[in-house]
Design a protein around this motif. Structure first.
Motif, PDB file in Angstrom:
ATOM      1  N   PHE A   1     -13.157   1.145  -2.268  1.00 58.69           N
ATOM      2  CA  PHE A   1     -11.962   1.118  -3.096  1.00 58.69           C
ATOM      3  C   PHE A   1     -12.367   1.259  -4.555  1.00 58.69           C
ATOM      4  O   PHE A   1     -13.167   0.473  -5.060  1.00 58.69           O
ATOM      5  CB  PHE A   1     -11.190  -0.188  -2.879  1.00 58.69           C
ATOM      6  CG  PHE A   1     -10.688  -0.359  -1.474  1.00 58.69           C
ATOM      7  CD1 PHE A   1     -11.480  -0.945  -0.498  1.00 58.69           C
ATOM      8  CD2 PHE A   1      -9.425   0.079  -1.113  1.00 58.69           C
ATOM      9  CE1 PHE A   1     -11.029  -1.101   0.806  1.00 58.69           C
ATOM     10  CE2 PHE A   1      -8.957  -0.074   0.174  1.00 58.69           C
ATOM     11  CZ  PHE A   1      -9.761  -0.659   1.136  1.00 58.69           C
TER      12      PHE A   1
ATOM     13  N   HIS B   1     -11.060   5.320  -1.285  1.00 59.99           N
ATOM     14  CA  HIS B   1      -9.651   5.050  -1.574  1.00 59.99           C
ATOM     15  C   HIS B   1      -9.489   4.863  -3.084  1.00 59.99           C
ATOM     16  O   HIS B   1     -10.183   4.041  -3.694  1.00 59.99           O
ATOM     17  CB  HIS B   1      -9.177   3.792  -0.848  1.00 59.99           C
ATOM     18  CG  HIS B   1      -9.464   3.802   0.623  1.00 59.99           C
ATOM     19  ND1 HIS B   1      -8.586   4.306   1.553  1.00 59.99           N
ATOM     20  CD2 HIS B   1     -10.548   3.362   1.321  1.00 59.99           C
ATOM     21  CE1 HIS B   1      -9.105   4.182   2.769  1.00 59.99           C
ATOM     22  NE2 HIS B   1     -10.300   3.612   2.645  1.00 59.99           N
TER      23      HIS B   1
ATOM     24  N   LEU C   1      -2.949   1.448  -3.636  1.00 59.50           N
ATOM     25  CA  LEU C   1      -3.715   0.765  -2.588  1.00 59.50           C
ATOM     26  C   LEU C   1      -2.861  -0.302  -1.911  1.00 59.50           C
ATOM     27  O   LEU C   1      -1.900  -0.815  -2.505  1.00 59.50           O
ATOM     28  CB  LEU C   1      -4.956   0.115  -3.199  1.00 59.50           C
ATOM     29  CG  LEU C   1      -5.957   1.042  -3.869  1.00 59.50           C
ATOM     30  CD1 LEU C   1      -7.033   0.216  -4.566  1.00 59.50           C
ATOM     31  CD2 LEU C   1      -6.582   1.985  -2.856  1.00 59.50           C
TER      32      LEU C   1
END
Length: 298
Positions: free
Chosen positions: A32, A95, A128
Motif C-alpha cells: 500500500f 495499491h 484504499l
C-alpha cells in the motif's frame, strides 16, 4: 519526495504499508503506497542480479530492484520478478491511495426526538479500503456516556445516534475515526439535538379542483417523524405556474390541509409542501415532489 525502500516480508514507513499474504497467495505481497510516493522494491532478498520485473505481464526492466518514482494511480497492479528463464521469484500487488483526512461531518434529525443521523466525507477520497469507528458521548462525561453510533443504511459513512438528550444544556460530541493501511485520523464534532432537527418531506400530497377557481390541498406528515401528536409540525405550501420563478409560499399551517383561492381559470399550478418543527428548531424539510392541477374554466 517521499522515497520508500521495501525489503523483506513486512515494511511500514511513511506512505507505505506492506503485508505478507503468503497464506492466501504464495509469494505474493500486498503493498500500500500513498499517491506521489517513490518506491524501491528489491526482488526477493535484493541479491538476485539476473532478473527482470514485469507489470501486468509486460516486461518493465532487467534489474534486481524496481524503482517507481512519483507513483500515481496508473501504477496500480501486479508486479512480478522473474529469472531470465521466466521462472517466477515473487509477486507484489501494488495499491495506491491516500491516508484518511479528517472527516467532514454532517448530522441531522428526521426522526426527532428518537434519533439523529450523521454522515461524513473525506477529501480526497482515500481510495484504499478504509474502516470507520463512530462513537458519541455527552460533553462533560466522556467515560460512562460513550455509545456506539449504529450503522445506518447501506453506506459505510453513515450512522444513527439513539437516545440523545432533548433540551440538553450542553452539546453531545460525535467522534469519527477513519483508519486505513496508510494511517488514521479523527474528527470530534459537537451537535445540539434541537439545532439539527430536519424532518423529511411531507407525503401523500393530493390536490382537488374546487368550484370558484380554487384548489384544495392535503398532505400527511413524513412517516419518519415518530410522534406528530406530541412533537407538532408546521407546514409551508409553495405553488407556481409556468416557470419556478413565479413561485409563491403560504403558511405556516398547523393542519394538514389548506385551500388555494383567487387562481386563474385554465392555468396549471404545481404545488409542493415543506415541514418544520413547530417550535422552529432546526431546518425545514426539503420540498415534497411537485404535484399539478389545472383550475377549471367553468
Amino acid at each position: 519526495m517521499c522515497l520508500i525502500y521495501v525489503f523483506g516480508a513486512l515494511a511500514i514507513t511513511s506512505g507505505v504499508f506492506s503485508q505478507d499474504t503468503t497464506t492466501l497467495l504464495p509469494e505474493t505481497r500486498d503493498l500500500f503506497v500513498a499517491v506521489g510516493s517513490s518506491v524501491k522494491i528489491p526482488c526477493s532478498d535484493g541479491e538476485e542480479k539476473g532478473v527482470e520485473w514485469r507489470f501486468n505481464s509486460s516486461v518493465l526492466v532487467s534489474s534486481p530492484v524496481l524503482f517507481i518514482q512519483n507513483s500515481s494511480l496508473k501504477d496500480q497492479g501486479i508486479y512480478t520478478c522473474h529469472q531470465l528463464n521466466g521462472d517466477l521469484i515473487q509477486t507484489v500487488s501494488l495499491h495506491l491511495g491516500y491516508p484518511p483526512s479528517p472527516p467532514d461531518v454532517h448530522c441531522w434529525s428526521p426522526s426527532y426526538p428518537k434519533r439523529a443521523i450523521c454522515s461524513w466525507t473525506l477529501t480526497p477520497d482515500p481510495i484504499l479500503p478504509t474502516h470507520y469507528i463512530a462513537t458519541y458521548r455527552s460533553f462533560s462525561d466522556p467515560l460512562s456516556s460513550t455509545r456506539q453510533c449504529q450503522k445506518w443504511g447501506e453506506q459505510d459513512r453513515q450512522c444513527a445516534l439513539e437516545q440523545l438528550e432533548i433540551f440538553a444544556s450542553e452539546p453531545a460530541l460525535i467522534n469519527i475515526t477513519a483508519v486505513n493501511a496508510l494511517g488514521s485520523t479523527t474528527r470530534i464534532w459537537p451537535i445540539s439535538f434541537e439545532q439539527i432537527v430536519k424532518p423529511d418531506p411531507p407525503v401523500n400530497v393530493s390536490v382537488m379542483v374546487m368550484p370558484g377557481r380554487k384548489l384544495s390541498v392535503q398532505w400527511g406528515p413524513p412517516p419518519t417523524w415518530p410522534d406528530p401528536v406530541n412533537f407538532l409540525l408546521k407546514y409551508t405550501v409553495k405553488f407556481h405556474w409556468g416557470k419556478p420563478e413565479t413561485a409563491r409560499t403560504l403558511g405556516p399551517y398547523e393542519s394538514n390541509k389548506m385551500v388555494l383561492s383567487g387562481l386563474v381559470a385554465g392555468r396549471t399550478y404545481y404545488i409542493q409542501i415543506s415541514a418544520k418543527d413547530s417550535l422552529d428548531d432546526g431546518q425545514s424539510s426539503d420540498w415534497s415532489e411537485p404535484i399539478s392541477a389545472t383550475v377549471s374554466i367553468n
